[in-house]
Scaffold this motif. Structure first.
Motif, PDB file in Angstrom:
ATOM      1  N   ASP A 102       0.951  -1.052  -0.170  1.00 37.11           N
ATOM      2  CA  ASP A 102       0.070  -0.013   0.049  1.00 37.11           C
ATOM      3  C   ASP A 102       0.930   1.266  -0.148  1.00 37.11           C
ATOM      4  OD1 ASP A 102       0.759   0.505   2.693  1.00 37.11           O
ATOM      5  OD2 ASP A 102      -1.105  -0.100   3.549  1.00 37.11           O
ATOM      6  N   ALA A 103       0.193   2.449   0.096  1.00 36.52           N
ATOM      7  CA  ALA A 103       0.975   3.648  -0.039  1.00 36.52           C
ATOM      8  C   ALA A 103       1.427   4.133   1.382  1.00 36.52           C
ATOM      9  CB  ALA A 103       0.164   4.683  -0.654  1.00 36.52           C
ATOM     10  N   HIS A 104       1.403   3.380   2.503  1.00 40.49           N
ATOM     11  CA  HIS A 104       1.759   3.872   3.615  1.00 40.49           C
ATOM     12  C   HIS A 104       2.998   4.099   4.121  1.00 40.49           C
ATOM     13  CE1 HIS A 104       0.610   3.888   8.316  1.00 40.49           C
ATOM     14  NE2 HIS A 104       1.830   4.117   8.185  1.00 40.49           N
ATOM     15  N   HIS A 105       4.015   3.154   3.675  1.00 40.97           N
ATOM     16  CA  HIS A 105       5.234   3.381   3.983  1.00 40.97           C
ATOM     17  C   HIS A 105       6.071   4.318   3.172  1.00 40.97           C
ATOM     18  CE1 HIS A 105       5.231  -1.229   5.331  1.00 40.97           C
ATOM     19  NE2 HIS A 105       5.062  -0.538   6.348  1.00 40.97           N
ATOM     20  N   THR A 106       5.372   4.336   1.968  1.00 38.51           N
ATOM     21  CA  THR A 106       6.230   5.555   1.106  1.00 38.51           C
ATOM     22  C   THR A 106       5.590   6.936   1.603  1.00 38.51           C
ATOM     23  OG1 THR A 106       5.964   4.133  -0.826  1.00 38.51           O
ATOM     24  CG2 THR A 106       5.909   6.463  -1.243  1.00 38.51           C
ATOM     25  N   THR A 107       4.453   6.961   1.773  1.00 36.36           N
ATOM     26  CA  THR A 107       3.862   8.273   2.450  1.00 36.36           C
ATOM     27  C   THR A 107       4.665   8.759   3.901  1.00 36.36           C
ATOM     28  OG1 THR A 107       1.739   8.014   1.339  1.00 36.36           O
ATOM     29  CG2 THR A 107       2.058   9.854   3.106  1.00 36.36           C
ATOM     30  N   GLU A 108       4.762   7.915   4.605  1.00 34.72           N
ATOM     31  CA  GLU A 108       5.241   8.345   5.740  1.00 34.72           C
ATOM     32  C   GLU A 108       6.851   8.578   5.751  1.00 34.72           C
ATOM     33  OE1 GLU A 108       4.860   6.745  10.592  1.00 34.72           O
ATOM     34  OE2 GLU A 108       4.941   5.028   9.076  1.00 34.72           O
ATOM     35  N   ASP A 109       7.623   7.584   4.878  1.00 34.08           N
ATOM     36  CA  ASP A 109       9.070   7.739   4.904  1.00 34.08           C
ATOM     37  C   ASP A 109       9.242   8.933   4.170  1.00 34.08           C
ATOM     38  OD1 ASP A 109       8.860   5.585   6.353  1.00 34.08           O
ATOM     39  OD2 ASP A 109      10.000   4.145   4.996  1.00 34.08           O
ATOM     40  N   ILE A 110       8.584   9.593   3.249  1.00 27.32           N
ATOM     41  CA  ILE A 110       8.897  10.794   2.580  1.00 27.32           C
ATOM     42  C   ILE A 110       8.484  11.897   3.256  1.00 27.32           C
ATOM     43  CG2 ILE A 110       7.681  12.215   0.641  1.00 27.32           C
ATOM     44  CD1 ILE A 110       7.489   9.636  -0.906  1.00 27.32           C
ATOM     45  N   ALA A 111       7.616  11.552   4.159  1.00 26.56           N
ATOM     46  CA  ALA A 111       7.363  12.820   5.196  1.00 26.56           C
ATOM     47  C   ALA A 111       8.531  12.929   6.393  1.00 26.56           C
ATOM     48  CB  ALA A 111       6.179  12.635   6.000  1.00 26.56           C
ATOM     49  N   ILE A 112       9.064  12.059   6.650  1.00 26.35           N
ATOM     50  CA  ILE A 112      10.307  11.845   7.412  1.00 26.35           C
ATOM     51  C   ILE A 112      11.624  12.593   6.667  1.00 26.35           C
ATOM     52  CG2 ILE A 112      12.054  10.264   8.544  1.00 26.35           C
ATOM     53  CD1 ILE A 112       9.552   8.365   9.244  1.00 26.35           C
ATOM     54  N   ALA A 113      11.696  12.079   5.550  1.00 21.67           N
ATOM     55  CA  ALA A 113      12.943  12.415   4.952  1.00 21.67           C
ATOM     56  C   ALA A 113      12.586  13.952   4.687  1.00 21.67           C
ATOM     57  CB  ALA A 113      12.980  11.862   3.718  1.00 21.67           C
ATOM     58  N   ALA A 164       4.548  12.780  10.895  1.00 21.30           N
ATOM     59  CA  ALA A 164       5.800  12.312  10.577  1.00 21.30           C
ATOM     60  C   ALA A 164       6.749  13.584  10.356  1.00 21.30           C
ATOM     61  CB  ALA A 164       5.893  11.342   9.474  1.00 21.30           C
ATOM     62  N   PHE A 165       6.120  14.384   9.350  1.00 20.80           N
ATOM     63  CA  PHE A 165       6.828  15.678   9.176  1.00 20.80           C
ATOM     64  C   PHE A 165       6.979  16.596  10.276  1.00 20.80           C
ATOM     65  CE2 PHE A 165       7.621  18.504   5.317  1.00 20.80           C
ATOM     66  CZ  PHE A 165       8.095  19.650   6.174  1.00 20.80           C
ATOM     67  N   ALA A 166       5.995  16.642  11.175  1.00 16.87           N
ATOM     68  CA  ALA A 166       6.102  17.636  12.372  1.00 16.87           C
ATOM     69  C   ALA A 166       7.233  17.156  13.243  1.00 16.87           C
ATOM     70  CB  ALA A 166       4.705  17.852  13.077  1.00 16.87           C
ATOM     71  N   ARG A 167       7.366  15.789  13.560  1.00 15.60           N
ATOM     72  CA  ARG A 167       8.124  15.308  14.636  1.00 15.60           C
ATOM     73  C   ARG A 167       9.556  15.309  13.990  1.00 15.60           C
ATOM     74  NH1 ARG A 167       6.128  10.211  14.279  1.00 15.60           N
ATOM     75  NH2 ARG A 167       7.548   9.667  12.565  1.00 15.60           N
ATOM     76  N   GLU A 168       9.923  15.412  12.651  1.00 17.70           N
ATOM     77  CA  GLU A 168      11.146  15.230  12.121  1.00 17.70           C
ATOM     78  C   GLU A 168      11.650  16.808  12.089  1.00 17.70           C
ATOM     79  OE1 GLU A 168      13.569  13.057  11.434  1.00 17.70           O
ATOM     80  OE2 GLU A 168      12.167  11.620  12.268  1.00 17.70           O
ATOM     81  N   LEU A 169      10.766  17.603  11.798  1.00 13.65           N
ATOM     82  CA  LEU A 169      11.220  19.156  11.613  1.00 13.65           C
ATOM     83  C   LEU A 169      11.331  19.753  13.211  1.00 13.65           C
ATOM     84  CD1 LEU A 169      11.844  21.696  10.381  1.00 13.65           C
ATOM     85  CD2 LEU A 169       9.371  22.211   9.876  1.00 13.65           C
ATOM     86  N   GLY A 170      10.548  19.171  13.922  1.00 16.88           N
ATOM     87  CA  GLY A 170      10.403  19.823  15.292  1.00 16.88           C
ATOM     88  C   GLY A 170       9.424  21.055  14.983  1.00 16.88           C
ATOM     89  N   ALA A 171       8.299  20.754  14.675  1.00 22.08           N
ATOM     90  CA  ALA A 171       7.211  21.871  14.463  1.00 22.08           C
ATOM     91  C   ALA A 171       5.951  21.130  14.949  1.00 22.08           C
ATOM     92  CB  ALA A 171       7.376  22.466  13.067  1.00 22.08           C
ATOM     93  N   THR A 172       4.910  22.359  15.443  1.00 25.19           N
ATOM     94  CA  THR A 172       3.865  22.242  15.617  1.00 25.19           C
ATOM     95  C   THR A 172       2.798  22.671  14.505  1.00 25.19           C
ATOM     96  OG1 THR A 172       3.857  22.731  18.074  1.00 25.19           O
ATOM     97  CG2 THR A 172       1.888  23.052  17.325  1.00 25.19           C
ATOM     98  N   ILE A 173       2.052  21.725  14.065  1.00 26.79           N
ATOM     99  CA  ILE A 173       1.397  21.823  12.996  1.00 26.79           C
ATOM    100  C   ILE A 173       0.112  21.707  13.155  1.00 26.79           C
ATOM    101  CG2 ILE A 173       0.834  20.951  10.517  1.00 26.79           C
ATOM    102  CD1 ILE A 173       3.758  20.013  10.290  1.00 26.79           C
ATOM    103  N   HIS A 174      -0.845  22.521  12.930  1.00 34.39           N
ATOM    104  CA  HIS A 174      -2.511  22.578  12.954  1.00 34.39           C
ATOM    105  C   HIS A 174      -3.133  22.367  11.552  1.00 34.39           C
ATOM    106  CE1 HIS A 174      -3.336  22.812  17.408  1.00 34.39           C
ATOM    107  NE2 HIS A 174      -2.239  23.068  17.455  1.00 34.39           N
ATOM    108  N   LEU A 175      -4.010  21.568  11.294  1.00 37.73           N
ATOM    109  CA  LEU A 175      -4.802  21.480  10.019  1.00 37.73           C
ATOM    110  C   LEU A 175      -6.098  21.288  10.648  1.00 37.73           C
ATOM    111  CD1 LEU A 175      -2.507  19.189   7.826  1.00 37.73           C
ATOM    112  CD2 LEU A 175      -3.139  21.306   7.349  1.00 37.73           C
TER     113      LEU A 175
END
Length: 197
Positions: free
Chosen positions: A62-73, A141-152
């Protein structure tokens, strides 16, 4: 210029990306997931970042690993590009309409990684491969790696594509504002603590 290259190889994905924070919106994006490509292109264009991204992931599952790992990178690339966060505005926000959809996005590059995602997306899948629950996974994943608070926060919307598109466009613009250099204090770290980590 603020740039970073990230290579991330696991048993699930192989990712190579080059990011330029101070760009013009140029992109070459190949994730193997068409809808994700489209969302990342919108994010880059509206944030005016330059991005070269290639991912070879286990999309046969599925697209789970691709999506999460791209967000991490990608989150890691922004973190490396911004270094000690000197001179950035730190905060950014956007209230973005996409036809009937309306999404509020806010970003604080605080050193504390968390995402609050409040969306009501009608469909479980967009296109052949993209599960809509992956939107939240991407931003966590993006928020964790950047060290940011994100609200949507979704204010309106019935069309799944429009809701998610508003998220990525709005996030691009909000993050573009947050990483912009504050011309009034271009050498200061924007925290009373004197550090963002």
């Amino acid at each position: 210029m603020r740039k970073a290259e990230v290579i991330r190889n696991t048993s699930e994905t192989k990712i190579k990306l080059n990011l330029t924070v101070d760009g013009t919106g140029k992109q070459t994006i190949k994730t193997g997931v068409g809808f994700l490509d489209h969302m990342l292109e919108l994010f880059v264009r509206h944030g005016r970042f330059d991005l070269e991204l290639i991912c070879d992931g286990d999309i046969e599952v599925d697209a789970h690993h691709t999506t999460e790992d791209i967000a991490i990178a990608l989150g890691r690339a922004f973190s490396e590009s911004l270094a000690e966060r000197r001179g950035i505005k730190r905060y950014g926000s956007m209230l973005l309409p996409m036809d009937e959809a309306l999404v509020m996005t806010a970003v604080d590059i605080s050193g504390r990684g968390m995402a609050v995602v409040e969306l009501t997306i009608p469909s479980e899948k967009i296109g052949q491969q993209f599960d809509t629950e992956l939107v939240e996974e991407f931003f966590i994943a993006f928020a964790r790696e950047l060290g940011a608070t994100i609200h949507l926060h979704q204010i309106a919307g019935k069309n799944s594509h429009h809701i998610v598109e508003a998220c990525f466009k709005g996030f691009g613009r909000a993050l573009g504002e947050a990483v912009a250099i504050n011309q009034q204090a271009p050498d200061e770290i924007p925290s009373t603590k004197g550090t963002i980590n």
